[in-house]
Design an enzyme around this catalytic site. Structure first.
Site, PDB file in Angstrom:
ATOM      1  N   SER A 107      64.244  54.747  92.902  1.00  0.00           N
ATOM      2  CA  SER A 107      63.478  55.610  93.810  1.00  0.00           C
ATOM      3  C   SER A 107      63.236  54.956  95.166  1.00  0.00           C
ATOM      4  CB  SER A 107      62.124  55.938  93.175  1.00  0.00           C
ATOM      5  OG  SER A 107      61.268  56.551  94.117  1.00  0.00           O
ATOM      6  N   TYR A 130      64.277  60.028  99.648  1.00  0.00           N
ATOM      7  CA  TYR A 130      63.438  61.060 100.235  1.00  0.00           C
ATOM      8  C   TYR A 130      63.693  60.997 101.730  1.00  0.00           C
ATOM      9  CZ  TYR A 130      60.538  61.941  96.089  1.00  0.00           C
ATOM     10  OH  TYR A 130      60.076  62.307  94.852  1.00  0.00           O
ATOM     11  N   THR A 156      66.704  63.851  96.997  1.00  0.00           N
ATOM     12  CA  THR A 156      65.796  64.757  96.282  1.00  0.00           C
ATOM     13  C   THR A 156      65.361  65.870  97.224  1.00  0.00           C
ATOM     14  OG1 THR A 156      65.077  63.011  94.811  1.00  0.00           O
ATOM     15  CG2 THR A 156      63.613  64.892  95.017  1.00  0.00           C
ATOM     16  N   LYS A 231      69.515  66.322  94.134  1.00  0.00           N
ATOM     17  CA  LYS A 231      68.637  66.428  92.958  1.00  0.00           C
ATOM     18  C   LYS A 231      67.501  67.398  93.234  1.00  0.00           C
ATOM     19  CE  LYS A 231      65.470  63.615  90.142  1.00  0.00           C
ATOM     20  NZ  LYS A 231      64.120  63.877  90.627  1.00  0.00           N
ATOM     21  N   HIS A 255      61.791  68.427  88.777  1.00  0.00           N
ATOM     22  CA  HIS A 255      60.965  67.240  89.005  1.00  0.00           C
ATOM     23  C   HIS A 255      60.030  66.994  87.811  1.00  0.00           C
ATOM     24  CE1 HIS A 255      60.344  64.795  92.800  1.00  0.00           C
ATOM     25  NE2 HIS A 255      59.445  64.238  92.027  1.00  0.00           N
TER      26      HIS A 255
HETATM   27  C1  LIG Z   1      55.964  58.991  87.140  1.00  0.00           C
HETATM   28  C2  LIG Z   1      57.093  59.757  87.763  1.00  0.00           C
HETATM   29  C3  LIG Z   1      57.524  59.413  89.039  1.00  0.00           C
HETATM   30  C4  LIG Z   1      58.593  60.108  89.641  1.00  0.00           C
HETATM   31  N1  LIG Z   1      59.030  59.711  90.872  1.00  0.00           N
HETATM   32  C5  LIG Z   1      60.120  60.328  91.404  1.00  0.00           C
HETATM   33  C6  LIG Z   1      60.682  59.858  92.629  1.00  0.00           C
HETATM   34  O1  LIG Z   1      60.203  58.896  93.227  1.00  0.00           O
HETATM   35  N2  LIG Z   1      61.762  60.511  93.113  1.00  0.00           N
HETATM   36  C7  LIG Z   1      62.338  61.578  92.466  1.00  0.00           C
HETATM   37  O2  LIG Z   1      63.326  62.132  92.938  1.00  0.00           O
HETATM   38  N3  LIG Z   1      61.828  62.020  91.297  1.00  0.00           N
HETATM   39  C8  LIG Z   1      60.757  61.418  90.751  1.00  0.00           C
HETATM   40  N4  LIG Z   1      60.274  61.847  89.544  1.00  0.00           N
HETATM   41  C9  LIG Z   1      60.981  62.930  88.807  1.00  0.00           C
HETATM   42  C10 LIG Z   1      62.058  62.344  87.896  1.00  0.00           C
HETATM   43  O3  LIG Z   1      63.120  61.788  88.634  1.00  0.00           O
HETATM   44  C11 LIG Z   1      62.648  63.401  86.956  1.00  0.00           C
HETATM   45  O4  LIG Z   1      63.083  64.507  87.709  1.00  0.00           O
HETATM   46  C12 LIG Z   1      61.684  63.886  85.871  1.00  0.00           C
HETATM   47  O5  LIG Z   1      60.840  62.839  85.435  1.00  0.00           O
HETATM   48  C13 LIG Z   1      62.485  64.413  84.681  1.00  0.00           C
HETATM   49  O6  LIG Z   1      61.651  64.938  83.716  1.00  0.00           O
HETATM   50  P1  LIG Z   1      61.158  64.138  82.393  1.00  0.00           P
HETATM   51  O7  LIG Z   1      60.079  63.217  82.862  1.00  0.00           O
HETATM   52  O8  LIG Z   1      60.666  65.233  81.522  1.00  0.00           O
HETATM   53  O9  LIG Z   1      62.340  63.394  81.821  1.00  0.00           O
HETATM   54  C14 LIG Z   1      59.207  61.179  88.937  1.00  0.00           C
HETATM   55  C15 LIG Z   1      58.755  61.520  87.654  1.00  0.00           C
HETATM   56  C16 LIG Z   1      57.722  60.820  87.067  1.00  0.00           C
HETATM   57  C17 LIG Z   1      57.288  61.202  85.679  1.00  0.00           C
END
Ligand SMILES: Cc1cc2nc3c(=O)[nH]c(=O)nc-3n(C[C@H](O)[C@H](O)[C@H](O)COP(=O)(O)O)c2cc1C
Length: 362
Positions: A107, A130, A156, A231, A255
């Site tokens: 990330s 981002y 993203t 994404k 997300h």
């Molecule tokens: C704690 C946390 C932080 C996240 N941070 C980002 C991020 O920095 N950038 C991003 O594109 N998605 C982020 N996401 C989304 C994840 O990349 C992903 O789309 C999502 O967690 C998938 O669903 P799942 O948690 O049910 O596997 C984050 C998700 C979580 C749970």
């Protein structure tokens, strides 16, 4: 004592290990958490139709993603602020990626600089971007990712602003210095305190660019030699548009239910996107994958691979590098078992007719 036997057992351990603030940030979704729940429920609405007598003594789990082999079709989704979950933060995740061969998407908001994460391990690495209000900063991040050997830029696109995660507001989430986004050191001053809500929301407001359009995707594709992955799409039209703009892969994602609540479940959106994109680009999925058999369902409906977010973060919180590794191994071994029982000797090739929808939501 018997250790955790599945990913949900790991979740219980993570919950015990974390204080309410970090736990809320990890576990929660936006507003009523309808999408967070629906991502899971939709997987449960899919039933298998196994085929028999097909020699499954050797199940091959390997596949390719953007032309590079991965040992099994589960990638580590980008997640910011991993310093909230474990002192080793992204370094632990990178080491587990190295050991298992899994591809890690790092990330923009990582608690450790992307260069350090690159050195920690994981030959297969993408950088999640981002786009910031200041395009020079965005361009600097892309250049650093190229120099550090990242293999793709994963933009993203579902975050013009942050979804409202009420757990973080309730907890007045603060980000301690060791969890702050390290890639910005010396570039921008990011707020540490919660402002009127949570610190993550305050930072997002400061940095994320709500004016982003398709032109910016084209700008990125022109700017970098690396393949660009988009994404955060659920609409087939958006997926096609991303491919038209030069994306080499799209990730069907909401997300993890953290953006607009009541957005369609990703596994329901997948097939429409995959059909629309055809073989012009690769289609990946994330959201709600908690079992190896979920991966099999996604592949049958058109995904080349899936990403997991919370599951490996639970592993990280529960037991650092070993915890992340264990989660990946659980999903890998479950997928192997599911393929055998489905009559599929290759996880890359699970035909559509092995699954059916029990109920289609109208
Ligand atoms: C704690 C946390 C932080 C996240 N941070 C980002 C991020 O920095 N950038 C991003 O594109 N998605 C982020 N996401 C989304 C994840 O990349 C992903 O789309 C999502 O967690 C998938 O669903 P799942 O948690 O049910 O596997 C984050 C998700 C979580 C749970």
């Amino acid at each position: 004592m018997v250790g955790p036997v599945n990913v949900m057992d790991v979740r219980s351990r993570a919950r015990e290990a974390l204080a309410p603030g970090p736990w809320g940030y990890l576990a929660s979704g936006a507003e009523d958490e309808g999408t967070l729940e629906e991502n899971r429920r939709a997987f449960r609405r899919i039933r298998f139709v196994p085929r028999v007598l097909r020699d499954v003594s050797d199940v091959d789990l390997s596949t390719t993603v953007l032309g590079r082999e991965v040992p099994f079709p589960v990638l580590l989704a980008p997640a910011g602020f991993q310093g909230l979950f474990h002192p080793d933060a992204e370094l632990a995740t990178a080491r587990a990626a190295e050991e298992t061969g899994a591809l890690m998407v790092v990330s923009t908001l990582s608690s450790r600089p992307m260069e350090e994460v690159a050195e920690a391990g994981g030959r297969r690495r993408w950088f999640q971007l981002y786009a910031y209000r200041d395009r020079e900063i965005t361009a600097t991040l892309v250049r650093r990712a190229e120099e550090a050997g990242y293999r793709a830029i994963c933009l993203t696109v579902d975050t013009p602003r942050l979804g409202r995660r009420e757990a973080d507001v309730r907890n007045r989430l603060e980000i301690p210095p060791e969890a702050m986004p390290a890639n910005f050191a010396g570039l921008v001053d990011v707020p540490e305190g919660p402002g009127a809500g949570s610190a993550v929301a305050a930072q997002a407001e400061e940095l994320l660019d709500p004016s982003l359009t398709w032109n910016d995707l084209e700008w990125l594709v022109d700017r970098t030699e690396l393949p660009v992955v988009v994404k955060g799409v659920v609409a087939p039209g958006d997926a096609v548009r991303a491919v038209d703009a030069g994306a080499r892969a799209v990730v069907v994602s909401n997300h993890g239910g953290r953006q607009l609540d009541d957005t369609v479940a990703t596994i329901e959106a997948l097939e429409g996107v995959a059909d629309a994109v055809g073989d012009r680009a690769e289609v990946l999925l994330d959201g709600g994958v908690r079992r190896g058999r979920d991966v099999a369902k996604a592949v049958a409906l058109g995904a080349r691979a899936v990403l997991v977010g919370r599951p490996y973060l639970w592993g990280l919180a529960a037991d650092g590098e070993a915890g992340v590794r264990r989660v990946l191994e659980m999903l890998r071994d479950e997928l192997e078992g599911a393929c055998a029982l489905l009559g599929c000797p290759s996880a890359a090739d699970i035909p559509r007719d092995r699954v059916e929808w029990r109920i289609r939501t109208p």
